[in-house]
Scaffold this active site. Structure first.
Site: not given
Lengths: 130, 121
Positions: A77-79
Site C-alpha cells: 500500500v502506498c504509504i
C-alpha cells in the site's frame, strides 16, 4: 509470466478492485506469478481490516487477504496515499499518535518506488481503476 | 535490477475533482528520481493539468501545477501533449505552464506503442 497489478479503485465504490482480484486469481490459476500488488489512490481502502460489508455482499478486503496469504504475494500500500486516507499500521499509528490502526497484516506500507520496481521487474504491469 | 525500461505516464483527467492528477505527478517525480527513462503524456481532460495560473485555494486544494517545473529539474525532458485534445478545448501551447512537445493522435499512438511500461492516470 510475471505480473504486477496496480489497483486504484476502492472496494464497493469502483469495480476495479473486484476485476483486479479476478485477474489475479485467474493468473495464478494459469500458473503465472504475481510479483506485486500495488494499492494506490483510493485503492488503499482494499487493505483495511475494518471493512464490514453486509453478509450478502462479497467481503473484498477479506478475499484479498486470503489470496495474498495463500500465495505469499507481495502486497504493498502506498504509504503517502494510505496515510492521508486513514490506512495506518501500528508503526504509523504510534508515530502520528492515532487512536487505532487498520492495515491488514497481509499488506505492507511502502513508497511509490515499489510501483516503479513492479514495472521494471515484471513482464506486465496492469492498472485497474484509472 | 533491470533499469532500461521506458515508462510513460498517461494523464487523462482534469487537475481537480479527483486525486489522479496530483498522485500521477508524484509517481512521475519518483520514477524520475529513480533514474528511469520517463515521459509524461497529457491528453483528454489531462491537458487542463498544464494550464497556467491555476488557483484552487477556494476549493481547499494545493496547487499541484506549481510542482510541474520540478519535472525539468528531475531531467524529465519528454513531456507530450496530444494536439487534438488541446484543439478540442480551444487551448494552445501559449496556455501551458511548461514547455511541451505537441503531437498528433497518430504520433500519440506510436508513442504508446513504443513504451515498455504505461502508467495510466
Amino acid at each position: 509470466m510475471k505480473y504486477s497489478l496496480a489497483i486504484y479503485g476502492a472496494p464497493y465504490s469502483s469495480q476495479a478492485a473486484e476485476t483486479a482480484f479476478s485477474f489475479a486469481q485467474a493468473a495464478i490459476a494459469r500458473g503465472h506469478h504475481i510479483y506485486r500488488l500495488f494499492f494506490y489512490l483510493d485503492g488503499v481502502h482494499n487493505a483495511s481490516n475494518l471493512a464490514t460489508p453486509p453478509q450478502d455482499e462479497t467481503d473484498i478486503p477479506e478475499r484479498w487477504q486470503q489470496l495474498i496469504k495463500a500465495h505469499q504475494i507481495d502486497a504493498v500500500v502506498c504509504i503517502a496515499a494510505g496515510l492521508r486516507r486513514g490506512l495506518l499500521d501500528e508503526v504509523e499509528q504510534q508515530r502520528y499518535q492515532k487512536p487505532s490502526n487498520n492495515l491488514s497484516d497481509s499488506f505492507t506500507l511502502s513508497g511509490l518506488g515499489q510501483l516503479i520496481d513492479a514495472g521494471t521487474q515484471s513482464h506486465r504491469l496492469i492498472t485497474f481503476g484509472a | 535490477m533491470e533499469t532500461s525500461k521506458t515508462i510513460l505516464i498517461v494523464n487523462r483527467k482534469a487537475p481537480f475533482g479527483s486525486a489522479f492528477a496530483k498522485e500521477a505527478l508524484d509517481v512521475g517525480l519518483i520514477a524520475a528520481a529513480f533514474g528511469q527513462k520517463l515521459g509524461m503524456l497529457f491528453m483528454d481532460d489531462g491537458v487542463y493539468q498544464l494550464l497556467k495560473q491555476q488557483d484552487p485555494a477556494d476549493i481547499n486544494q494545493k496547487n499541484s501545477s506549481q510542482t510541474l517545473p520540478m519535472l525539468e529539474m528531475y531531467d524529465v525532458k519528454e513531456v507530450y501533449v496530444e494536439a487534438e485534445s488541446l484543439q478540442a478545448r480551444n487551448l494552445s501551447a501559449a496556455d501551458l505552464l511548461i514547455p511541451v512537445e505537441i503531437i498528433d493522435s497518430q504520433t500519440t499512438s506510436e508513442l504508446l506503442e513504443q513504451q515498455d511500461i504505461l502508467l495510466n492516470f
